[in-house]
Design a protein around this motif. Structure first.
Motif, short mmCIF file in Angstrom:
data_model
loop_
_atom_site.label_atom_id
_atom_site.label_comp_id
_atom_site.label_asym_id
_atom_site.label_seq_id
_atom_site.Cartn_x
_atom_site.Cartn_y
_atom_site.Cartn_z
N ARG A 28 0.76 -1.07 0.10
CA ARG A 28 -0.10 -0.10 0.10
C ARG A 28 0.75 1.18 0.06
O ARG A 28 0.24 2.22 -0.31
N HIS A 29 2.17 1.05 0.21
CA HIS A 29 3.03 2.13 0.47
C HIS A 29 3.90 2.49 -1.05
O HIS A 29 4.66 3.54 -1.17
N THR A 30 3.61 1.57 -1.97
CA THR A 30 4.34 1.93 -3.36
C THR A 30 4.44 3.25 -3.91
O THR A 30 5.18 3.81 -4.34
N SER A 31 3.05 4.07 -3.71
CA SER A 31 3.07 5.21 -4.40
C SER A 31 3.66 6.45 -3.62
O SER A 31 3.63 7.41 -3.89
N GLU A 32 4.25 6.13 -2.18
CA GLU A 32 4.60 6.95 -1.19
C GLU A 32 6.06 7.04 -1.51
O GLU A 32 6.72 7.87 -0.78
N LEU A 33 6.75 6.17 -2.40
CA LEU A 33 8.18 6.37 -2.36
C LEU A 33 8.52 7.98 -3.00
O LEU A 33 8.03 8.53 -3.79
N THR A 34 9.51 8.58 -2.35
CA THR A 34 9.93 9.94 -2.63
C THR A 34 10.72 9.59 -4.03
O THR A 34 11.14 8.78 -4.42
N ASP A 35 10.79 11.01 -4.58
CA ASP A 35 11.57 10.86 -5.85
C ASP A 35 13.15 10.37 -5.73
O ASP A 35 13.58 9.77 -6.45
N ARG A 36 13.53 10.91 -4.60
CA ARG A 36 15.03 10.43 -4.23
C ARG A 36 15.05 8.99 -4.07
O ARG A 36 16.06 8.39 -4.31
N GLU A 37 14.12 8.48 -3.21
CA GLU A 37 14.04 6.88 -3.05
C GLU A 37 13.99 6.26 -4.24
O GLU A 37 14.71 5.03 -4.63
N VAL A 38 13.32 6.63 -5.40
CA VAL A 38 13.02 6.03 -6.60
C VAL A 38 14.48 6.17 -7.33
O VAL A 38 15.11 5.31 -8.13
N GLN A 39 15.22 7.29 -7.00
CA GLN A 39 16.41 7.42 -7.97
C GLN A 39 17.39 6.62 -7.31
O GLN A 39 18.29 6.03 -8.08
N VAL A 40 17.36 6.40 -5.75
CA VAL A 40 18.55 5.50 -5.30
C VAL A 40 18.14 4.04 -5.56
O VAL A 40 19.18 3.50 -6.20
N LEU A 41 16.97 3.74 -5.73
CA LEU A 41 16.29 2.20 -6.01
C LEU A 41 16.81 2.07 -7.71
O LEU A 41 17.27 1.15 -7.90
N ALA A 81 17.48 -6.83 -3.80
CA ALA A 81 17.00 -7.47 -5.07
C ALA A 81 15.72 -7.46 -4.83
O ALA A 81 15.01 -7.26 -6.06
N HIS A 82 15.16 -7.74 -3.97
CA HIS A 82 13.63 -7.82 -3.70
C HIS A 82 13.18 -6.44 -3.84
O HIS A 82 11.79 -6.47 -4.47
N ALA A 83 13.65 -5.50 -3.22
CA ALA A 83 13.14 -4.08 -3.67
C ALA A 83 13.16 -3.83 -4.97
O ALA A 83 12.14 -3.19 -5.53
N VAL A 84 14.23 -4.04 -5.78
CA VAL A 84 14.10 -3.75 -7.33
C VAL A 84 12.79 -4.82 -7.93
O VAL A 84 12.20 -4.04 -8.82
N ALA A 85 12.92 -5.92 -7.56
CA ALA A 85 11.76 -6.84 -7.98
C ALA A 85 10.27 -6.20 -7.74
O ALA A 85 9.54 -6.30 -8.68
N GLN A 86 10.33 -5.70 -6.58
CA GLN A 86 8.86 -5.23 -6.35
C GLN A 86 8.42 -3.88 -6.94
O GLN A 86 7.45 -3.70 -7.21
N ALA A 87 9.81 -3.08 -7.06
CA ALA A 87 9.42 -1.81 -7.85
C ALA A 87 8.99 -2.08 -9.11
O ALA A 87 8.40 -1.36 -9.92
N PHE A 88 9.86 -3.35 -9.92
CA PHE A 88 9.39 -3.28 -11.31
C PHE A 88 8.04 -3.97 -11.59
O PHE A 88 7.36 -3.39 -12.28
N ALA A 90 5.69 -3.04 -9.69
CA ALA A 90 4.73 -1.95 -9.28
C ALA A 90 4.79 -0.93 -10.35
O ALA A 90 4.16 0.10 -10.45
N GLY A 91 5.70 -1.33 -11.64
CA GLY A 91 5.70 -0.22 -12.67
C GLY A 91 6.36 1.03 -12.25
O GLY A 91 6.53 1.93 -12.86
N MET A 92 7.29 0.91 -11.23
CA MET A 92 8.13 2.25 -10.93
C MET A 92 9.49 2.08 -11.45
O MET A 92 9.95 3.23 -11.42
N LEU A 93 10.02 0.84 -11.81
CA LEU A 93 11.04 1.11 -12.77
C LEU A 93 10.92 0.44 -14.01
O LEU A 93 10.19 -0.35 -14.03
N ARG A 94 11.87 0.86 -14.96
CA ARG A 94 11.91 0.08 -16.29
C ARG A 94 13.04 -0.45 -16.58
O ARG A 94 14.14 -0.20 -16.14
#
Length: 94
Positions: A28-41, A81-88, A90-94
């Protein structure tokens, strides 16, 4: 032949193929990542270490570690690795 099972307590029959077909878990928190957190991930997904990410972003490795701890919590991930997979998923990473 397709196997089937009866769900305990409900009496419903489910097909085993359906039992293992699940949608990707979304926190439920995937949309709550900050821009910096997405950048780091994103940099983590490129295989960079905390030290390398810190150098790229002009931050300390400890700050990167702090960002990643928040990312892990928000994505319900166990490690990088799990965080990257979860982000993919959720469509947060390409």
């Amino acid at each position: 032949m397709i196997g089937c099972a009866t769900c305990a307590g409900s009496g419903k029959t489910i097909f085993m193929n359906d039992a293992f077909r699940t949608a990707p878990r979304r926190s439920r928190h995937t949309s709550e990542l900050t821009d910096r957190e997405v950048q780091v991930l994103t940099l983590v997904s490129h295989g960079k270490t905390n030290k390398q990410i810190g150098a790229d972003l002009y931050l300390s490795p400890a700050t990167i570690h702090s960002h990643l701890k928040k990312v892990f919590r928000k994505l319900d991930a166990n490690d990088r690795a799990h965080a990257v997979a979860q982000a993919f998923r959720a469509g947060m990473l390409r």
